[in-house]
Design a protein around this motif. Sequence first.
Motif, PDB file in Angstrom:
ATOM      1  N   PRO A 190      -7.226   0.723  -0.045  1.00 47.78           N
ATOM      2  CA  PRO A 190      -8.135  -0.361  -0.433  1.00 47.78           C
ATOM      3  C   PRO A 190      -8.365  -0.395  -1.945  1.00 47.78           C
ATOM      4  CG  PRO A 190      -9.359   1.415   0.624  1.00 47.78           C
ATOM      5  CD  PRO A 190      -7.904   1.736   0.785  1.00 47.78           C
ATOM      6  N   TYR A 192     -10.506  -2.366  -5.023  1.00 39.89           N
ATOM      7  CA  TYR A 192     -11.705  -3.165  -5.244  1.00 39.89           C
ATOM      8  C   TYR A 192     -11.823  -3.569  -6.707  1.00 39.89           C
ATOM      9  CZ  TYR A 192     -13.059  -1.057  -0.777  1.00 39.89           C
ATOM     10  OH  TYR A 192     -13.093  -0.647   0.523  1.00 39.89           O
ATOM     11  N   ARG A 208     -12.960  -6.608  -2.448  1.00 42.82           N
ATOM     12  CA  ARG A 208     -11.657  -6.138  -1.960  1.00 42.82           C
ATOM     13  C   ARG A 208     -10.601  -7.174  -2.340  1.00 42.82           C
ATOM     14  NH1 ARG A 208      -9.810  -2.813   2.492  1.00 42.82           N
ATOM     15  NH2 ARG A 208      -7.531  -2.826   2.304  1.00 42.82           N
ATOM     16  N   GLU A 213      -8.343  -7.057   4.732  1.00 42.73           N
ATOM     17  CA  GLU A 213      -9.776  -7.165   4.474  1.00 42.73           C
ATOM     18  C   GLU A 213     -10.078  -7.750   3.090  1.00 42.73           C
ATOM     19  OE1 GLU A 213     -12.132  -3.755   5.521  1.00 42.73           O
ATOM     20  OE2 GLU A 213     -10.625  -3.073   6.961  1.00 42.73           O
ATOM     21  N   LYS A 214      -9.084  -8.359   2.470  1.00 44.06           N
ATOM     22  CA  LYS A 214      -9.256  -8.996   1.166  1.00 44.06           C
ATOM     23  C   LYS A 214     -10.364 -10.051   1.235  1.00 44.06           C
ATOM     24  CE  LYS A 214      -6.658 -11.930  -2.048  1.00 44.06           C
ATOM     25  NZ  LYS A 214      -5.372 -12.625  -2.280  1.00 44.06           N
ATOM     26  N   LYS A 215     -11.177 -10.105   0.194  1.00 48.94           N
ATOM     27  CA  LYS A 215     -12.300 -11.028   0.149  1.00 48.94           C
ATOM     28  C   LYS A 215     -12.222 -11.898  -1.109  1.00 48.94           C
ATOM     29  CE  LYS A 215     -14.669  -9.422   3.789  1.00 48.94           C
ATOM     30  NZ  LYS A 215     -13.680  -8.447   4.284  1.00 48.94           N
TER      31      LYS A 215
END
Length: 373
Positions: A190, A192, A208, A213-215
């Motif tokens: 991950p 960030y 992220r 789980e990319k945001k």
Amino acid sequence: MSSQNYSSSKEGIWLNDRFVSFISIGSNDFPSDISPDELQALHFCQDWLKGSATFIIHTSGSTGLPKSIHLNRDQMIQSALLTGKMLQLQAGDSALVNLNTQYIGGMMMLVRGMVLGLNLWIVPPSLIPLKELPSHLYFDFLSFVPVQLQAVLENMPDRITTLNKAKAILLGGAPVSQGLEKQLQQIEAPIYQTYGMTETLSHVALKRVNGVEKKEYYTTLPGVEITTDERACLVIRAPFTGAQPIVTNDVVKLLSPTTFNWLGRIDNVINSGGIKIQAERIERITEQVLLVSQINRRFFIGSLPHAQLGETVTIFMEGNALSKEAETQLLHSIAVLTNRFEKPTSIVYIPAFLETPSGKIDKPQTIRLYTGL
């Protein structure tokens, strides 16, 4: 680190492949052949081990004039604990310190190591920080500025296996380009992007930027409260920021009590014909066009005075002038993606951008030096 038996940061730290005990640090018994950057890190650790209550640090100058700030030890500990909680770091985990410890990003990596009991491995800041490290080493926790991680991916693709073993990788100090974000998708660990500043003791929110789980938004650390002021700029309250809220110049869109989208700096708003334009939005569009056009240049969006409109959107680009055909095509492609007030009207070519002490583009000084404005 690797499965080899390295001593814990409760006992000391590693300077590349040399172990320096905290007893030696406390007694000023330093190795004779260390670099100035390593010496800076050891002096900070020495002050921390002595129980110093405050630390003086200088801001990078990327969002204004550089200034000195006094940091409180207890607040630094609170910040380190919250980062450890959010990233699930544990005593005995390993961390690489490859950022300049004179600035908040590198300094807080040292603090997190000593507070959380991480195994710290310190190397002098460089463009490719993994270059001089043994290939068998890996780390649970890493922090880079974007240009460092990009250089690792482009020059040492075999080290992706090293990166994949991390619990968390932080990227801060500068925006993550669209090109780099695309490259990051090959990394399993991950990653960030951080939001923060010296006044907030490094980051207060993370986004992220890779994987499933990319945001598209930032999420605050536990205990951080966010609101906006009348300018739509972010206001921060946190256990480690003191009694007074920190009022930023960052324009944001609040999505929930703990999430937000960063839109840009209030001082980067261009007023053209009464229309307020956020420079960062035009930079993202321009970056996308440059990427498609395979033009690899540093640039930023600023403004030039205009008799009728007040200001016009302008691209400041580093290096020699593009061909007239390429420049016309570039401006046309950007115009298609923007409205008539947002579209850049010209390109100012600058041989070399000025930079802040921390290596960021000094936009105001660059504009003043080369345009006299």
